[in-house]
Design a protein around this motif. Structure first.
Motif, PDB file in Angstrom:
ATOM      1  N   SER A  12       1.302  -1.463  -0.134  1.00 24.43           N
ATOM      2  CA  SER A  12      -0.108   0.100  -0.076  1.00 24.43           C
ATOM      3  C   SER A  12       1.161   0.905   0.235  1.00 24.43           C
ATOM      4  O   SER A  12       0.502   2.097  -0.650  1.00 24.43           O
ATOM      5  N   GLN A  13       2.437   1.119   0.872  1.00 19.10           N
ATOM      6  CA  GLN A  13       2.751   2.184   0.559  1.00 19.10           C
ATOM      7  C   GLN A  13       3.338   2.364  -0.718  1.00 19.10           C
ATOM      8  O   GLN A  13       4.086   3.514  -0.684  1.00 19.10           O
ATOM      9  N   GLU A  14       3.254   1.843  -1.936  1.00 18.54           N
ATOM     10  CA  GLU A  14       3.709   2.040  -3.287  1.00 18.54           C
ATOM     11  C   GLU A  14       2.882   2.118  -4.537  1.00 18.54           C
ATOM     12  O   GLU A  14       2.964   2.978  -5.582  1.00 18.54           O
ATOM     13  N   TYR A  15       1.770   1.158  -3.642  1.00 25.24           N
ATOM     14  CA  TYR A  15       0.566   1.619  -5.075  1.00 25.24           C
ATOM     15  C   TYR A  15      -0.755   2.058  -4.443  1.00 25.24           C
ATOM     16  O   TYR A  15      -1.648   0.917  -3.626  1.00 25.24           O
ATOM     17  N   GLY A  16      -0.959   2.981  -4.496  1.00 23.27           N
ATOM     18  CA  GLY A  16      -2.179   3.708  -3.785  1.00 23.27           C
ATOM     19  C   GLY A  16      -3.441   3.032  -4.631  1.00 23.27           C
ATOM     20  O   GLY A  16      -3.730   2.700  -5.907  1.00 23.27           O
ATOM     21  N   PHE A  17      -4.654   3.690  -4.059  1.00 26.68           N
ATOM     22  CA  PHE A  17      -5.997   2.919  -5.285  1.00 26.68           C
ATOM     23  C   PHE A  17      -6.606   3.886  -6.581  1.00 26.68           C
ATOM     24  O   PHE A  17      -6.583   3.500  -7.153  1.00 26.68           O
ATOM     25  N   TYR A  18      -5.511   5.384  -5.901  1.00 23.41           N
ATOM     26  CA  TYR A  18      -6.429   6.120  -7.443  1.00 23.41           C
ATOM     27  C   TYR A  18      -5.337   5.930  -8.495  1.00 23.41           C
ATOM     28  O   TYR A  18      -5.954   6.073  -9.832  1.00 23.41           O
ATOM     29  N   ALA A  19      -3.697   5.398  -8.340  1.00 19.42           N
ATOM     30  CA  ALA A  19      -2.892   5.584  -9.427  1.00 19.42           C
ATOM     31  C   ALA A  19      -2.648   6.472 -10.097  1.00 19.42           C
ATOM     32  O   ALA A  19      -2.897   6.522 -11.765  1.00 19.42           O
ATOM     33  N   ASN A  20      -3.312   8.285  -9.782  1.00 24.10           N
ATOM     34  CA  ASN A  20      -3.499   8.488 -11.012  1.00 24.10           C
ATOM     35  C   ASN A  20      -1.974   9.169 -11.450  1.00 24.10           C
ATOM     36  O   ASN A  20      -0.647   9.451 -10.590  1.00 24.10           O
ATOM     37  N   VAL A  21      -1.467   8.985 -12.359  1.00 21.03           N
ATOM     38  CA  VAL A  21      -0.019   9.597 -13.260  1.00 21.03           C
ATOM     39  C   VAL A  21       0.348  10.827 -12.358  1.00 21.03           C
ATOM     40  O   VAL A  21      -0.744  11.984 -12.501  1.00 21.03           O
ATOM     41  N   ASN A  22       1.209  10.768 -11.848  1.00 17.25           N
ATOM     42  CA  ASN A  22       0.962  12.016 -11.022  1.00 17.25           C
ATOM     43  C   ASN A  22       3.277  12.529 -10.722  1.00 17.25           C
ATOM     44  O   ASN A  22       3.767  11.950 -10.410  1.00 17.25           O
ATOM     45  N   PRO A  23       3.492  13.200 -12.230  1.00 14.83           N
ATOM     46  CA  PRO A  23       4.984  13.456 -11.882  1.00 14.83           C
ATOM     47  C   PRO A  23       6.027  13.726 -10.320  1.00 14.83           C
ATOM     48  O   PRO A  23       6.966  13.807 -10.165  1.00 14.83           O
ATOM     49  N   ALA A  24       5.132  14.569  -9.793  1.00 12.21           N
ATOM     50  CA  ALA A  24       5.230  15.273  -7.480  1.00 12.21           C
ATOM     51  C   ALA A  24       5.466  14.496  -6.877  1.00 12.21           C
ATOM     52  O   ALA A  24       5.536  14.713  -6.306  1.00 12.21           O
TER      53      ALA A  24
END
Length: 315
Positions: A252-264
């Motif tokens: 869970s610390q690496e892969y969130g539910f939303y997983a929106n591409v976010n360069p920040a």
């Protein structure tokens, strides 16, 4: 119980793209001059689709790269494994069960879907959490077209997806050591699922979806990382609770539910600020490096879905 595989093994390494093709698992496509897997997927069958306004200016990734460089752990953890080992998978006949918080639960077969729901070709940028990307001409239809048929109740807030379990046809699901807990599961918020960019794909490059790309039906959400794109879907459930998702359960610390591409928002073990476009040779690692765009370049279309949310917390 399947054994736990540490996520660093599952996602931290990019497998080289040299693919060793077995005659048993591959057939020729004369028009393209390629050797591609698909003995069980009717890959060469043309799939009719109307042109769509959803296109990008980027050059499409070659069909060879799209169909031989994949993540599909049901057939193995290597990038070439799905193309090598999916030949025995049988995507026909196929049915999808749709239920939960709906007025009209149903089970629908692929023949009905292809016959009754208009198909479109949509060229989308696709971004993997491992910092590589492709541009793929999908054939499919808006997920909302299927949801409309079952009439979601007002209490429904999420859509859960489940993939098939067939260890005799999917070698990654058999054996003592299992990289994931099957079945693979994913989920979206209902407004994300109903967004017009969200599709269920039935093909690519004008032809039937090959086994290694998720035949016969897979989810495509182009502003999210690729692990959200669940493949070989057999069950869709409307619910009022956020559904569990496979990689979020694993780490869970690496892969969130939303997983929106976010360069920040970096992955804990690497930056997401740039990406390697597969097939565009340039430099030591064989892929052009590009700046990652917020929401994978679809911010104008989808950013409003997340207004007021802390995207570093809801990653």
């Amino acid at each position: 119980m399947p054994l736990y595989r540490p996520p660093r093994i599952a996602a931290s390494e990019i497998t080289p793209r040299d693919v060793y093709l077995s005659r048993r698992h591959f057939l020729g496509t004369a028009a393209a001059g390629l050797a591609l897997a698909g003995t069980g997927s009717a890959f060469a069958a043309p799939l009719k689709a109307a042109p769509s306004a959803y296109k990008v200016d980027d050059k499409p990734t070659s069909k060879q790269d799209v169909t031989t460089y994949n993540n599909f752990y049901e057939f193995g953890t290597g990038k070439s494994d799905p193309a090598r080992y999916s030949g025995d998978f049988k995507p026909r006949p196929w049915t999808v069960e749709i239920g939960g918080m709906v007025a009209k639960p149903t089970t629908i077969d692929m023949e009905t879907i292809l016959k009754e729901i208009p198909m479109e070709e949509r060229v989308y940028r696709m971004r993997c959490v491992e910092a590589w990307s492709m541009v793929i001409p999908w054939i499919g239809f808006p997920l909302s077209a299927l949801l409309d048929r079952v009439e979601p109740l007002g209490s429904a807030k999420y859509v859960a997806f489940e993939t098939v379990i067939r260890p005799k046809e999917m070698p990654g699901q058999s054996g003592f050591f299992q990289p994931l807990d099957w079945p693979y599961v994913e989920g979206l918020r209902l407004d994300e699922a109903r967004h017009p960019l969200t599709i269920l794909a039935t093909g690519l490059y004008g032809e039937t979806l090959p086994n290694q790309n998720g035949a016969p039906l897979r989810l495509v959400v182009p502003w999210k990382y690729g692990f959200k794109g669940i493949k070989s879907i057999v069950k869709i459930t409307l619910t009022d609770k956020e559904p569990p998702t496979t990689w979020n359960k694993m780490a869970s610390q690496e892969y969130g539910f939303y997983a929106n591409v976010n360069p920040a928002v970096d992955h804990p073990r690497w930056s997401q600020a740039t990406e390697r476009r597969i097939g565009e040779a340039n430099g030591l690692f064989g892929g052009a490096r590009l700046n990652t765009l917020p929401f994978n370049g679809y911010a104008d279309d989808v950013a409003g879905l997340y207004a007021g949310m802390d995207l570093k917390k809801f990653y």
